[in-house]
Design a protein around this motif. Sequence first.
Motif, mmCIF file in Angstrom:
data_model
loop_
_atom_site.group_PDB
_atom_site.id
_atom_site.type_symbol
_atom_site.label_atom_id
_atom_site.label_comp_id
_atom_site.label_asym_id
_atom_site.label_seq_id
_atom_site.Cartn_x
_atom_site.Cartn_y
_atom_site.Cartn_z
ATOM 1 N N GLU A 280 0.857 -1.175 0.000
ATOM 2 C CA GLU A 280 0.000 0.000 0.000
ATOM 3 C C GLU A 280 0.903 1.239 0.000
ATOM 4 O O GLU A 280 1.516 1.564 1.025
ATOM 5 C CB GLU A 280 -0.921 -0.035 1.235
ATOM 6 C CG GLU A 280 -1.621 1.253 1.575
ATOM 7 C CD GLU A 280 -2.361 1.901 0.401
ATOM 8 O OE1 GLU A 280 -2.939 1.188 -0.442
ATOM 9 O OE2 GLU A 280 -2.338 3.146 0.324
ATOM 10 N N SER B 157 -1.613 4.292 -6.374
ATOM 11 C CA SER B 157 -2.918 3.656 -6.147
ATOM 12 C C SER B 157 -3.051 3.332 -4.665
ATOM 13 O O SER B 157 -2.193 2.667 -4.085
ATOM 14 C CB SER B 157 -3.004 2.369 -6.970
ATOM 15 O OG SER B 157 -4.184 1.652 -6.649
ATOM 16 N N THR B 158 -4.125 3.800 -4.054
ATOM 17 C CA THR B 158 -4.296 3.564 -2.613
ATOM 18 C C THR B 158 -5.562 2.790 -2.296
ATOM 19 O O THR B 158 -6.576 2.912 -2.977
ATOM 20 C CB THR B 158 -4.301 4.895 -1.819
ATOM 21 O OG1 THR B 158 -4.497 4.576 -0.427
ATOM 22 C CG2 THR B 158 -5.403 5.822 -2.272
ATOM 23 N N SER C 94 -8.783 2.489 -4.730
ATOM 24 C CA SER C 94 -9.473 1.198 -4.850
ATOM 25 C C SER C 94 -10.769 1.250 -4.065
ATOM 26 O O SER C 94 -10.778 1.128 -2.845
ATOM 27 C CB SER C 94 -8.568 0.079 -4.331
ATOM 28 O OG SER C 94 -7.413 -0.003 -5.135
ATOM 29 N N ASN D 106 -9.216 -11.227 -10.815
ATOM 30 C CA ASN D 106 -8.270 -12.154 -11.416
ATOM 31 C C ASN D 106 -8.169 -13.398 -10.541
ATOM 32 O O ASN D 106 -7.639 -13.345 -9.432
ATOM 33 C CB ASN D 106 -6.905 -11.460 -11.533
ATOM 34 C CG ASN D 106 -5.903 -12.316 -12.274
ATOM 35 O OD1 ASN D 106 -6.001 -13.538 -12.290
ATOM 36 N ND2 ASN D 106 -4.943 -11.655 -12.891
HETATM 37 N N1 SAH Z 1 -2.453 -1.231 -2.386
HETATM 38 C C1 SAH Z 1 -2.853 -0.449 -3.486
HETATM 39 C C2 SAH Z 1 -2.076 -0.744 -4.752
HETATM 40 C C3 SAH Z 1 -1.760 -2.183 -5.028
HETATM 41 S S1 SAH Z 1 -3.141 -3.211 -5.473
HETATM 42 C C4 SAH Z 1 -4.345 -0.584 -3.725
HETATM 43 O O1 SAH Z 1 -4.970 -1.438 -3.118
HETATM 44 O O2 SAH Z 1 -4.875 0.209 -4.496
HETATM 45 C C5 SAH Z 1 -3.513 -2.638 -7.107
HETATM 46 C C6 SAH Z 1 -4.900 -2.953 -7.580
HETATM 47 O O3 SAH Z 1 -5.054 -4.371 -7.775
HETATM 48 C C7 SAH Z 1 -5.985 -2.518 -6.591
HETATM 49 O O4 SAH Z 1 -6.981 -1.790 -7.252
HETATM 50 C C8 SAH Z 1 -6.549 -3.850 -6.114
HETATM 51 O O5 SAH Z 1 -7.906 -3.697 -5.742
HETATM 52 C C9 SAH Z 1 -6.334 -4.739 -7.328
HETATM 53 N N2 SAH Z 1 -6.359 -6.185 -7.057
HETATM 54 C C10 SAH Z 1 -5.833 -6.862 -6.008
HETATM 55 N N3 SAH Z 1 -6.076 -8.193 -6.113
HETATM 56 C C11 SAH Z 1 -6.758 -8.368 -7.275
HETATM 57 C C12 SAH Z 1 -7.301 -9.522 -7.950
HETATM 58 N N4 SAH Z 1 -7.172 -10.741 -7.457
HETATM 59 N N5 SAH Z 1 -7.954 -9.310 -9.114
HETATM 60 C C13 SAH Z 1 -8.063 -8.074 -9.649
HETATM 61 N N6 SAH Z 1 -7.568 -6.969 -9.058
HETATM 62 C C14 SAH Z 1 -6.930 -7.103 -7.882
#
Ligand code: SAH
Length: 360
Positions: free
Chosen positions: A166, A197-198, A220, A296
């Motif tokens: 994060e 991205s937070t 997010s 995903n």
């Molecule tokens: N910690 C930050 C940035 C890293 S995660 C955040 O949460 O925004 C980056 C993005 O990947 C975030 O939008 C998160 O919701 C997404 N993400 C995490 N796991 C995922 C998954 N299994 N499938 C699709 N998106 C995912």
Amino acid sequence: MSEEFRDFFNYSYSELTELLETEFGATKFRATQLFEWVYRKGVTDFDQMTNISRELRTRLAAAFVFPKARIHERRISSDGTRKYLFEVENGDLVESVMIKQVNRMTLCVSSQVGCAMGCRFCRTGTMGLKRSLSTSEILRQVNGVIEDAKNFGDSFQNIVFMGMGEPLHNFDGVTRAVRNLTDQHGYAMSPRKVTVSTVGLVPAIRKLAASDVSVSLAVSLNATTDEIRSQVMPVNDRFPIAELLDAVKGFPVGPRKKVTMEYVMLGELNDTEEDMRRLAKLMRGLPVKVNLIPYNDNAGLGFKTPAREWVFTWQRYLNSQGLQAFIRWSKGADIAAACGQLATESKRSSRLPVVDRVAA
Ligand code: SAH
Ligand code: SF4
């Protein structure tokens, strides 16, 4: 002068200027030259910095180091996406991904080893937090990818902090890295092309908004009710949706620029028709665009990926409500390019030698 070596990548331009003045009796112009050699030309060998006097170069070489991130593993997807597992300090492994898009590439970097936020759909979240990365460790990922990209004849146009961790939970390390990425003497990237991205740490969003660091923001959101958001994102108990959106409203965006609201679609959990309508309503009047991210399932955490057609239905609906909405289909699915995945896999199989795994 101190005997200890200094990590060049931890210094901002103004800090380097000050250090050169006080400890080396050098002018500001030397800091400009050094930054240009290192960040513009990728040169870290003082012997090549011929516009600096030999005497000063010898003293600088005795004072500075330029650590590199070792490529522990590199995987290449059939869609052109490349995933790197870099070894940083203490043997810790972090991932960076060169994501291939139609006519550009985006580099995704990590900000922490693991993550403390524990989102239920995210592999990194299952690791817990080991530690935050230093500014240098973040920039080493960038340098490592730039160097390796020469083997492919490509380069990236955008950087996103969407790898492991994060970013706003490592506020200092990340904002200092952003400074060097966007500094006119450093990488000189436009703040529009660097995105943090937070998960939605409201006080940190406000702090970033009030700071002199200029960067693009992605948030997010991932749910339209506090009930569901708290269920999948524990952080929502501390900073619920209304507070989060209030912070987004106060984030300074230049003209024509918007905050990106990320929405991971979890089949039948946060992607109902009601959610779709509620999302449009929540976004009304905010300076935002929406990125729809189908879950995903490489993460293997028990959620469902929505049907393609349903994702398009959401996009069309949001568009019809005057909202810009984009779909982020997963890239590099064959090399497990989902958030946090490679690092956890490698941990399981202990230390792998440096190998390339090229997906067919
Ligand atoms: N910690 C930050 C940035 C890293 S995660 C955040 O949460 O925004 C980056 C993005 O990947 C975030 O939008 C998160 O919701 C997404 N993400 C995490 N796991 C995922 C998954 N299994 N499938 C699709 N998106 C995912
Ligand atoms: Fe951490 Fe982001 Fe994953 Fe949540 S989605 S666990 S904040 S990396």
